[in-house]
Design a protein around this motif. Structure first.
Motif, PDB file in Angstrom:
ATOM      1  N   ASP A   1      -5.074  19.478  65.172  1.00 36.06           N
ATOM      2  CA  ASP A   1      -3.695  19.337  64.702  1.00 36.06           C
ATOM      3  C   ASP A   1      -3.595  18.507  63.418  1.00 36.06           C
ATOM      4  OD1 ASP A   1      -2.489  20.612  67.074  1.00 36.06           O
ATOM      5  OD2 ASP A   1      -3.290  18.855  68.106  1.00 36.06           O
TER       6      ASP A   1
ATOM      7  N   VAL B   1      -1.866  16.346  60.746  1.00 33.33           N
ATOM      8  CA  VAL B   1      -0.687  15.481  60.812  1.00 33.33           C
ATOM      9  C   VAL B   1      -0.308  14.880  59.460  1.00 33.33           C
ATOM     10  CG1 VAL B   1      -0.986  14.906  63.253  1.00 33.33           C
ATOM     11  CG2 VAL B   1      -2.102  13.487  61.512  1.00 33.33           C
ATOM     12  N   PHE B   2      -1.151  15.059  58.454  1.00 33.04           N
ATOM     13  CA  PHE B   2      -0.862  14.412  57.169  1.00 33.04           C
ATOM     14  C   PHE B   2      -1.682  15.073  56.066  1.00 33.04           C
ATOM     15  CE2 PHE B   2      -1.959  11.169  53.979  1.00 33.04           C
ATOM     16  CZ  PHE B   2      -0.691  10.763  53.594  1.00 33.04           C
TER      17      PHE B   2
ATOM     18  N   GLU C   1      -2.343  14.591  51.820  1.00 29.53           N
ATOM     19  CA  GLU C   1      -2.113  13.835  50.582  1.00 29.53           C
ATOM     20  C   GLU C   1      -2.587  14.696  49.419  1.00 29.53           C
ATOM     21  OE1 GLU C   1      -3.019   9.531  50.714  1.00 29.53           O
ATOM     22  OE2 GLU C   1      -4.406   9.995  49.081  1.00 29.53           O
TER      23      GLU C   1
ATOM     24  N   GLU D   1      -5.527  14.998  57.038  1.00 29.27           N
ATOM     25  CA  GLU D   1      -5.832  14.225  58.239  1.00 29.27           C
ATOM     26  C   GLU D   1      -5.310  14.943  59.469  1.00 29.27           C
ATOM     27  OE1 GLU D   1      -5.299  10.032  58.372  1.00 29.27           O
ATOM     28  OE2 GLU D   1      -5.070   9.845  56.201  1.00 29.27           O
TER      29      GLU D   1
ATOM     30  N   ILE E   1      -5.213  14.377  63.909  1.00 27.18           N
ATOM     31  CA  ILE E   1      -5.125  13.202  64.769  1.00 27.18           C
ATOM     32  C   ILE E   1      -6.477  12.516  64.830  1.00 27.18           C
ATOM     33  CG2 ILE E   1      -4.802  12.453  67.172  1.00 27.18           C
ATOM     34  CD1 ILE E   1      -2.636  14.648  67.391  1.00 27.18           C
TER      35      ILE E   1
ATOM     36  N   GLU F   1     -13.787  20.993  73.416  1.00 25.19           N
ATOM     37  CA  GLU F   1     -14.650  20.360  72.432  1.00 25.19           C
ATOM     38  C   GLU F   1     -15.061  19.022  73.019  1.00 25.19           C
ATOM     39  OE1 GLU F   1     -12.933  19.921  68.535  1.00 25.19           O
ATOM     40  OE2 GLU F   1     -11.755  21.723  68.874  1.00 25.19           O
TER      41      GLU F   1
ATOM     42  N   VAL G   1     -13.010  16.124  74.375  1.00 30.06           N
ATOM     43  CA  VAL G   1     -12.037  15.466  73.503  1.00 30.06           C
ATOM     44  C   VAL G   1     -10.736  16.258  73.482  1.00 30.06           C
ATOM     45  CG1 VAL G   1     -12.892  16.512  71.361  1.00 30.06           C
ATOM     46  CG2 VAL G   1     -11.703  14.334  71.277  1.00 30.06           C
ATOM     47  N   SER G   2     -10.833  17.580  73.595  1.00 29.09           N
ATOM     48  CA  SER G   2      -9.609  18.378  73.723  1.00 29.09           C
ATOM     49  C   SER G   2      -9.950  19.775  74.222  1.00 29.09           C
ATOM     50  CB  SER G   2      -8.834  18.457  72.404  1.00 29.09           C
ATOM     51  OG  SER G   2      -9.514  19.277  71.485  1.00 29.09           O
TER      52      SER G   2
ATOM     53  N   GLY H   1      -5.863  21.546  72.232  1.00 32.65           N
ATOM     54  CA  GLY H   1      -5.361  20.813  71.072  1.00 32.65           C
ATOM     55  C   GLY H   1      -4.661  19.546  71.527  1.00 32.65           C
ATOM     56  N   ILE H   2      -4.878  18.475  70.780  1.00 33.48           N
ATOM     57  CA  ILE H   2      -4.382  17.164  71.207  1.00 33.48           C
ATOM     58  C   ILE H   2      -2.860  17.167  71.359  1.00 33.48           C
ATOM     59  CG2 ILE H   2      -4.166  14.738  70.506  1.00 33.48           C
ATOM     60  CD1 ILE H   2      -7.007  15.048  69.237  1.00 33.48           C
ATOM     61  N   SER H   3      -2.137  17.775  70.429  1.00 33.88           N
ATOM     62  CA  SER H   3      -0.670  17.766  70.487  1.00 33.88           C
ATOM     63  C   SER H   3      -0.153  18.463  71.743  1.00 33.88           C
ATOM     64  CB  SER H   3      -0.069  18.448  69.266  1.00 33.88           C
ATOM     65  OG  SER H   3      -0.379  17.730  68.110  1.00 33.88           O
ATOM     66  N   THR H   4      -0.750  19.599  72.071  1.00 33.76           N
ATOM     67  CA  THR H   4      -0.348  20.364  73.252  1.00 33.76           C
ATOM     68  C   THR H   4      -0.587  19.562  74.526  1.00 33.76           C
ATOM     69  OG1 THR H   4      -0.917  22.408  72.114  1.00 33.76           O
ATOM     70  CG2 THR H   4      -0.762  22.526  74.512  1.00 33.76           C
TER      71      THR H   4
ATOM     72  N   THR I   1      -3.998   9.045  72.127  1.00 34.28           N
ATOM     73  CA  THR I   1      -2.663   9.003  71.520  1.00 34.28           C
ATOM     74  C   THR I   1      -1.619   8.580  72.554  1.00 34.28           C
ATOM     75  OG1 THR I   1      -2.464  11.413  71.881  1.00 34.28           O
ATOM     76  CG2 THR I   1      -3.124  10.673  69.684  1.00 34.28           C
TER      77      THR I   1
ATOM     78  N   GLY J   1       1.496   8.341  55.519  1.00 34.50           N
ATOM     79  CA  GLY J   1       0.117   7.935  55.705  1.00 34.50           C
ATOM     80  C   GLY J   1      -0.177   7.806  57.177  1.00 34.50           C
ATOM     81  N   VAL J   2      -1.454   7.727  57.505  1.00 33.99           N
ATOM     82  CA  VAL J   2      -1.854   7.562  58.898  1.00 33.99           C
ATOM     83  C   VAL J   2      -2.731   6.316  58.984  1.00 33.99           C
ATOM     84  CG1 VAL J   2      -2.979   8.620  60.890  1.00 33.99           C
ATOM     85  CG2 VAL J   2      -1.879  10.072  59.168  1.00 33.99           C
TER      86      VAL J   2
ATOM     87  N   ARG K   1      -5.417   3.757  60.350  1.00 36.66           N
ATOM     88  CA  ARG K   1      -6.666   3.973  61.100  1.00 36.66           C
ATOM     89  C   ARG K   1      -7.343   2.634  61.341  1.00 36.66           C
ATOM     90  NH1 ARG K   1      -7.090   9.554  62.514  1.00 36.66           N
ATOM     91  NH2 ARG K   1      -6.225  10.776  60.801  1.00 36.66           N
TER      92      ARG K   1
ATOM     93  N   THR L   1      -2.480   5.969  64.655  1.00 36.88           N
ATOM     94  CA  THR L   1      -2.406   7.427  64.734  1.00 36.88           C
ATOM     95  C   THR L   1      -1.047   7.888  64.221  1.00 36.88           C
ATOM     96  OG1 THR L   1      -2.862   9.318  66.192  1.00 36.88           O
ATOM     97  CG2 THR L   1      -1.368   7.658  67.044  1.00 36.88           C
ATOM     98  N   MET L   2      -0.913   9.187  64.052  1.00 37.99           N
ATOM     99  CA  MET L   2       0.394   9.792  63.895  1.00 37.99           C
ATOM    100  C   MET L   2       0.876  10.080  65.307  1.00 37.99           C
ATOM    101  SD  MET L   2       2.703  10.763  61.707  1.00 37.99           S
ATOM    102  CE  MET L   2       1.942  11.109  60.105  1.00 37.99           C
TER     103      MET L   2
ATOM    104  N   PRO M   1       2.247  11.677  68.279  1.00 40.70           N
ATOM    105  CA  PRO M   1       2.686  13.053  68.541  1.00 40.70           C
ATOM    106  C   PRO M   1       4.107  13.124  69.086  1.00 40.70           C
ATOM    107  CG  PRO M   1       0.460  12.725  69.360  1.00 40.70           C
ATOM    108  CD  PRO M   1       0.998  11.361  69.006  1.00 40.70           C
TER     109      PRO M   1
END
Lengths: 126, 383
Positions: A38, A40-41, A43, A61, A63, B18, B29-30, B33-36, B228, B294-295, B297, B316-317, B319
């Motif tokens: 996904d 998310v950003f 630049e 970027e 997640i 994955e 790790v997913s 998809g992480i958002s889902t 997240t 920006g994100v 980290r 993180t961003m 979700p």
């Protein structure tokens, strides 16, 4: 899994694509967005900035990861896909269409020859 | 060193997961998809294989005394079936790991859950200290033979109840019962690491496929969403938000003072904490909201005007909120909510504000107030 690799454009090993006819647009491949997950950003450079082939021109970027974007060819940025600032998921949903990143005026029209063809790129990701 | 794999590794592989290396384990790790996966847990229910977490069992006449000596919270206060969040400190008061301690509902013994890769270390630590205290306990590392699955989300209890012999709805937060799910005997704990209601289920690792298969209609979630989810809830990650080597922090700095029982006669790290409490910690954990693009980290630096204030430990961003959020440590003089700071992202300073670390409340309008800010005991184990 097999990923779409449109044959009407050229590719970098680092998964960026460029169209070869005006407008010259640059983005990342379906394979790349899937690897990132996904998005998310994004630049991107400003209109009027110059980018150089093989150099970074921005950052994408997800997640889980930060990735540099590499310029397939040199030129001056003439447009930036500002939709990505509010909807970076377009890179996942439509990497070759609405997920495009920048448009440029290339310095050298012959520079496309140095890039991977769709077949060569497909071979790399398979 | 080769990576250890959970019993469900092939099941995850077949589901298209994955994988990532986490604490010496190759874990999903997913999947979708992480958002889902993240949305499934916030809106309905998701299931996580967290078999990489450590499990250590402590039994014997002196079990309570040893547990109280090596952890910060009041173990002696636990009733049968109770669970408790706690910290494990070194002599300097620095957090080695955080953990959830379960007092078994039906025997006079404890199970505690250190983070991935810490099972052997904690088993050794307990054995060594027990010997030096001349305590009558047996300490057993159960990490390999216990499976652990988390089922989390607003529909989690209903989902588990549909398959459990006893009603989970009647089990209070931070309580446990023994029951069977399908045909698998389980210890079911109403704990988690997502900021949602839910359970964590311990069972014989040999029955992993059966237990997991019972919930094959539930969205499987990987460590990506787990991260997240916990970050939005303001929960700390061992090895990242504190770590004895790379991020040495006391519970006071990490705002985990609520799991420290200073009234206990003694526990490892008590004197060091008492000294720090006199002067107050120099740095404090805070929640951070970026006001620009920006994100944030891990490792990004924090500034106030030109003064270096600290750094980000997790970011993180979000979700759920679609906002960039972070946890980090700043100078205690500039740690109050509302302080305007900046996060340096690739050489540029992005304006940011210090906010309550429970981001779903502080940014999401979930009705949280500052008085209740900080971690609380509503969440349990972590990675």
């Amino acid at each position: 899994m097999s990923f779409d690799v449109p044959s009407d454009r050229r590719y970098l090993e680092s998964h960026e694509w460029t169209t070869t006819d005006d407008p010259i647009r640059i983005g990342i491949s379906a394979f790349a967005q899937d690897e990132l997950g996904d998005v998310v950003f994004v630049e991107l450079p400003d209109v009027g900035e110059s980018i150089a082939a093989g150099e970074t021109f921005g950052v994408v970027e997800s997640i889980k990861a930060v990735s540099d974007l590499y310029a397939p060819i040199s030129g001056e940025v003439t447009a930036v896909n500002e939709d990505l600032f509010n909807a970076p998921e377009l890179v996942n949903e439509d990497p070759y269409g609405e997920g495009w990143m920048i448009e440029i005026d290339p310095d050298d029209d012959a520079a496309f020859e140095d890039l991977l063809s769709a077949d060569e790129y497909r071979e790399q990701i398979e | 060193m080769s990576l250890r794999t959970p019993p469900l590794h092939q099941v995850h592989r077949d589901a298209g997961a994955e994988f990532t290396d986490f604490g010496g384990w190759e874990m999903p790790v997913s999947y979708a998809g992480i958002s889902t996966e993240h949305a499934a847990v916030r809106e309905s229910v998701g299931i996580f294989d967290v078999s990489h977490m450590g499990e250590v069992e402590v039994r014997g006449p002196d079990a309570t005394a040893v547990m109280d000596h090596l952890t910060t919270n009041a173990v002696a206060d636990l009733e049968p079936g109770d669970a408790q969040y706690s910290c494990i400190l070194n002599d300097d008061g620095v957090i080695i790991d955080d953990t959830v301690i379960y007092r078994y509902p039906d025997e006079d013994a404890y199970l505690f859950v250190p983070n991935a890769g810490h099972g052997t270390q904690m088993t050794d630590r307990w054995s060594t200290h027990a010997a030096s205290l001349d305590a009558d306990v047996t300490v057993e590392n159960r990490t390999e033979d216990l499976g652990l699955v988390a089922i989390q989300g607003p529909d989690a209890i209903e989902t588990v109840d549909a398959h459990a012999q006893d009603s989970i709805a009647d089990v209070g937060r931070f309580s446990t019962i023994r029951t069977t799910i399908g045909d698998v005997e389980c210890l079911v704990a109403r704990t988690g690491y997502t900021g949602e209601d839910g359970v964590e289920v311990f069972f014989d690792a040999d029955r992993s496929r059966e237990l997991w298969g019972t919930f094959d209609d539930v969205q499987p979630c990987g460590l990506g969403a787990r991260d997240t989810l916990r970050l939005e809830a303001g929960l700390l990650l061992s090895g990242q938000d504190f770590d004895p080597e790379t991020e040495p922090r006391t519970p006071l700095e990490a705002k985990l003072g609520f799991v420290v029982d200073e009234s206990k006669d003694d526990f490892v790290g008590k004197d060091a904490l008492a000294r720090q409490a006199e002067t107050g910690p120099e740095e404090l954990l805070v929640g951070i909201h970026l006001n620009g693009r920006g994100v944030p980290r891990n490792g990004y630096e924090l500034y106030r005007d030109d003064e270096h204030l600290g750094h980000v430990t997790s970011g993180t961003m979000s979700p759920t909120l679609s906002e960039p959020i972070a946890l980090g440590y700043v100078d205690a003089d500039h740690a109050s909510t509302g302080t305007e700071i900046a996060v340096e992202v690739r050489g540029r300073r992005i304006p940011a504000t210090i906010v309550g670390q429970r981001f779903l409340d502080s940014l999401g309008g979930n009705g949280g107030d500052e008085a209740s800010d900080g971690n609380d005991a509503t969440d349990g184990t972590d990675d």
